[in-house]
Design an enzyme around this catalytic site. Structure first.
Site, PDB file in Angstrom:
ATOM      1  N   GLU A  35     -10.088   1.966   4.184  1.00  0.00           N
ATOM      2  CA  GLU A  35      -9.680   3.327   3.460  1.00  0.00           C
ATOM      3  C   GLU A  35     -11.142   3.674   2.625  1.00  0.00           C
ATOM      4  O   GLU A  35     -11.374   4.798   2.802  1.00  0.00           O
ATOM      5  CB  GLU A  35      -8.789   2.598   2.224  1.00  0.00           C
ATOM      6  N   SER A  93       0.643  -1.229  -0.157  1.00  0.00           N
ATOM      7  CA  SER A  93      -0.135   0.018  -0.363  1.00  0.00           C
ATOM      8  C   SER A  93       0.780   1.331  -0.077  1.00  0.00           C
ATOM      9  O   SER A  93       1.988   1.164   0.390  1.00  0.00           O
ATOM     10  CB  SER A  93      -1.025   0.075   1.133  1.00  0.00           C
ATOM     11  N   LYS A 150      -4.741  -7.005   3.432  1.00  0.00           N
ATOM     12  CA  LYS A 150      -4.754  -5.897   2.538  1.00  0.00           C
ATOM     13  C   LYS A 150      -5.962  -5.177   2.011  1.00  0.00           C
ATOM     14  O   LYS A 150      -6.395  -4.187   1.797  1.00  0.00           O
ATOM     15  CB  LYS A 150      -3.726  -6.088   1.213  1.00  0.00           C
ATOM     16  N   HIS A 187      -7.745  -3.510   4.666  1.00  0.00           N
ATOM     17  CA  HIS A 187      -6.905  -2.214   4.699  1.00  0.00           C
ATOM     18  C   HIS A 187      -7.933  -1.211   3.623  1.00  0.00           C
ATOM     19  O   HIS A 187      -8.179  -0.026   3.903  1.00  0.00           O
ATOM     20  CB  HIS A 187      -5.640  -2.275   4.046  1.00  0.00           C
ATOM     21  N   ASN A 188      -7.953  -1.791   2.375  1.00  0.00           N
ATOM     22  CA  ASN A 188      -8.726  -1.040   1.223  1.00  0.00           C
ATOM     23  C   ASN A 188     -10.020  -0.798   1.792  1.00  0.00           C
ATOM     24  O   ASN A 188     -10.687   0.359   1.474  1.00  0.00           O
ATOM     25  CB  ASN A 188      -8.639  -1.660   0.111  1.00  0.00           C
TER      26      ASN A 188
HETATM   27  C1  6PG Z   1      -3.266   1.294  -1.679  1.00  0.00           C
HETATM   28  C2  6PG Z   1      -4.513   1.599  -2.109  1.00  0.00           C
HETATM   29  C3  6PG Z   1      -4.624   1.121  -3.569  1.00  0.00           C
HETATM   30  C4  6PG Z   1      -5.922   1.194  -4.402  1.00  0.00           C
HETATM   31  C5  6PG Z   1      -6.357   2.485  -4.508  1.00  0.00           C
HETATM   32  C6  6PG Z   1      -7.790   2.585  -5.483  1.00  0.00           C
HETATM   33  O1  6PG Z   1      -3.287   0.766  -0.487  1.00  0.00           O
HETATM   34  O2  6PG Z   1      -2.238   1.768  -1.988  1.00  0.00           O
HETATM   35  O3  6PG Z   1      -5.414   0.947  -1.493  1.00  0.00           O
HETATM   36  O4  6PG Z   1      -4.328  -0.440  -3.474  1.00  0.00           O
HETATM   37  O5  6PG Z   1      -6.117   0.396  -5.319  1.00  0.00           O
HETATM   38  O6  6PG Z   1      -6.696   3.012  -3.326  1.00  0.00           O
HETATM   39  O7  6PG Z   1      -8.698   1.789  -5.150  1.00  0.00           O
HETATM   40  P1  6PG Z   1     -10.039   2.121  -5.583  1.00  0.00           P
HETATM   41  O8  6PG Z   1     -10.097   2.332  -7.149  1.00  0.00           O
HETATM   42  O9  6PG Z   1     -11.234   0.744  -5.379  1.00  0.00           O
HETATM   43  O10 6PG Z   1     -10.660   3.250  -4.968  1.00  0.00           O
END
Ligand code: 6PG
Length: 496
Positions: A200, A139, A193, A196-197
């Site tokens: 996010e 990430s 991960k 984590h997303n």
């Molecule tokens: C990271 C992010 C990355 C993710 C983007 C876009 O940890 O660097 O999580 O892996 O792919 O943030 O995600 P979306 O297009 O689904 O918003």
């Protein structure tokens, strides 16, 4: 710099190889090389290798190859090969090509955003061939890949012994601790991960709700709100996502007439997604974990993206209700602080749910994931990096088996102190017609957890009436059914 002899030297001298040199792969390869690891390079389209060497060849010791066979031959044993291609079929295609060229004990690393089920399948298949497969979360986007990401590797413990030190050397460090650690067997790294997303998504949704509330409710401009977020970034909310929110809100571009317009007003309000948030929710449903914050964030993106439907509703003008309106006087007083409190409390809930999900996945698959260690490696490098993660780490340091993060003394007090503001903010949003699915579902979750009795008792009664699905009783053990269409008496259904 890779000299001529290294380019043509067929002997195994590279510490790690990277194949798939789009921006993430390229930046990771540069990061390995910058940290003193001899880095082998291969890409199906040769120009990517050439460009990397041409532009960045002097950053470290690279061993470029023009074909997969020489790429594999250039690596020291056990070979460590990182695949950085688009998750899905492309990953399987690269693995299929690579495997016949590898030898027992070699390590194939997938650094893409793969689904953890795919990682479990691939790990099994490679294990049967005597190879290690490490699905790893990476990430931090392009910048993180180059300057220090947060890394979440799964796979066998044995593979981590050979690979961990290299990954730790390229990860960012917080207080001297690298943001990389062994997560657990097979799909554990990609699972973490994925969560984590999901977090996010939840965090971004909550920030967007705070923005909308202050913009609509107090009529603040994006530039004024950039200042608010900058101030918030100096307190408990300090995080990468709050920091970049201020940057986005500050940005202007020329509008149609050439005068500067806040960028946020020029961007189409339909949020996209590549799918990891959706996977998190699908998996949460299967595991039975109420990750409501992540689910609301995914659905909010879907609603925003239902552009035709939204246009039809606008055109029809038949769905009545308030659409914002400015707060004044006592209502406006302290509202910015109240929104900050509501954001913080909702964020605590979203993270608590995410960590519950990690526990549920770990239990289901026997991974033994250390939640405190996950909080530790999320403190830097990744998209959700935040001061706050230190608090989570401390909570799990105190009690690794905490039933919910919300029960930790610090978080219980933080959420408890915020709850009046939280209720005020949600009530205000409802009154003004401003959608706050993240704030309100987080508050409902909090209240749901707190209540001694829930409406679920009635649901059980309904299920028993229409489907004889039975219920338990509070006053005695056993499983019961009421003869709804009979004489109304109750039968005990379990053997006793
Ligand atoms: C990271 C992010 C990355 C993710 C983007 C876009 O940890 O660097 O999580 O892996 O792919 O943030 O995600 P979306 O297009 O689904 O918003």
């Amino acid at each position: 710099m890779a000299d001529e002899s290294s380019a043509s030297f067929p002997g195994p001298r590279a510490d790690i190889g990277v194949t798939g040199l789009a921006v993430m792969g390229r930046n990771l390869a540069r990061n390995f090389a910058r940290n003193g690891h001899v880095t082998a390079l291969y890409n199906r389209t040769q120009s990517r290798v050439d460009e990397l060497i041409e532009q960045f060849g002097d950053e470290g010791d690279f061993v470029p190859s023009t074909d997969l066979k020489s790429f594999v031959a250039s690596l020291k044993r056990p070979r460590r090969i990182m695949i950085m291609v688009k998750a899905g079929k492309a990953t399987d295609a690269v693995i299929d090509e690579l495997v016949p060229l590898l030898e027992e004990g070699d390590i194939v690393i997938d650094g893409g955003n793969a689904h953890f089920d795919d990682t479990r399948r691939r790990e099994q298949a490679l294990k049967a061939k005597g190879l290690h497969f490490v699905g790893t979360g990476v990430s931090g986007g392009e910048e993180g890949a180059l300057n220090g990401p947060s890394i979440m590797p799964g796979g066998s413990k044995e593979s981590y012994e050979a690979l961990g030190p290299i990954l730790e050397s390229i990860a960012v460090a917080v207080d001297g601790t690298p943001c990389c650690t062994y997560v657990g067997p097979d799909g554990a790294g990609h699972f973490v991960k994925m969560v984590h997303n999901g977090i996010e998504y939840a965090d971004m949704q909550l920030i967007a709700e705070a923005y909308e509330l202050l913009r609509q409710g107090l009529g603040k401009t994006p530039a004024e709100l950039a200042d608010v977020f900058r101030t918030w970034n100096e307190g408990d909310l300090e995080s990468f996502l709050i920091e970049i929110t201020a940057r986005v809100l500050d940005k202007t571009h020329p509008g149609a007439d050439g005068s500067p317009v806040p960028l946020v007003d020029l961007i189409v309000d339909a949020a996209e997604q590549k799918g990891t948030g959706r996977w998190t929710v699908q998996t949460a449903l299967e595991l039975g974990v109420p990750t409501t914050g992540i689910a609301e964030a995914v659905f909010a993106r879907s609603l925003s993206g239902s552009v035709d439907q939204r246009k039809a509703v606008q055109a029809a003008g038949t769905l009545v209700g308030p659409t914002g309106g400015s707060l004044a006087g006592a209502e406006a007083e302290g509202f910015v602080d109240a929104v900050r409190d509501a954001l913080y409390a909702s964020k605590v809930v979203a993270y608590a749910q995410g960590f519950d999900m990690i526990q549920a996945g770990s239990d289901q698959y026997g991974w033994d994931v250390d939640k405190g260690a996950m909080a530790t490696i999320w403190r830097g490098g990744c998209i959700i990096r935040a001061q706050f993660l230190n608090r989570i780490k401390e909570a799990y340091d105190k009690d690794a088996h905490l039933a919910s993060l919300l029960l930790d003394e610090y978080f219980a007090a933080a959420v408890g102190n915020a709850q009046d503001s939280w209720r005020r903010v949600v009530a205000t949003a409802v009154r003004l017609g401003i959608p706050v699915p993240g704030f309100s579902s987080a508050l409902s979750y909090y209240d749901g957890l707190r209540r001694e009795r829930l409406g679920a008792a009635l649901v059980q009664g309904q299920r028993d009436l229409f489907g004889a699905h039975t219920y338990g009783r509070v006053d005695k053990p056993g499983t019961f059914h009421t003869l709804w269409s009979g004489d109304g008496s109750e039968e005990r259904q379990d053997a006793h």
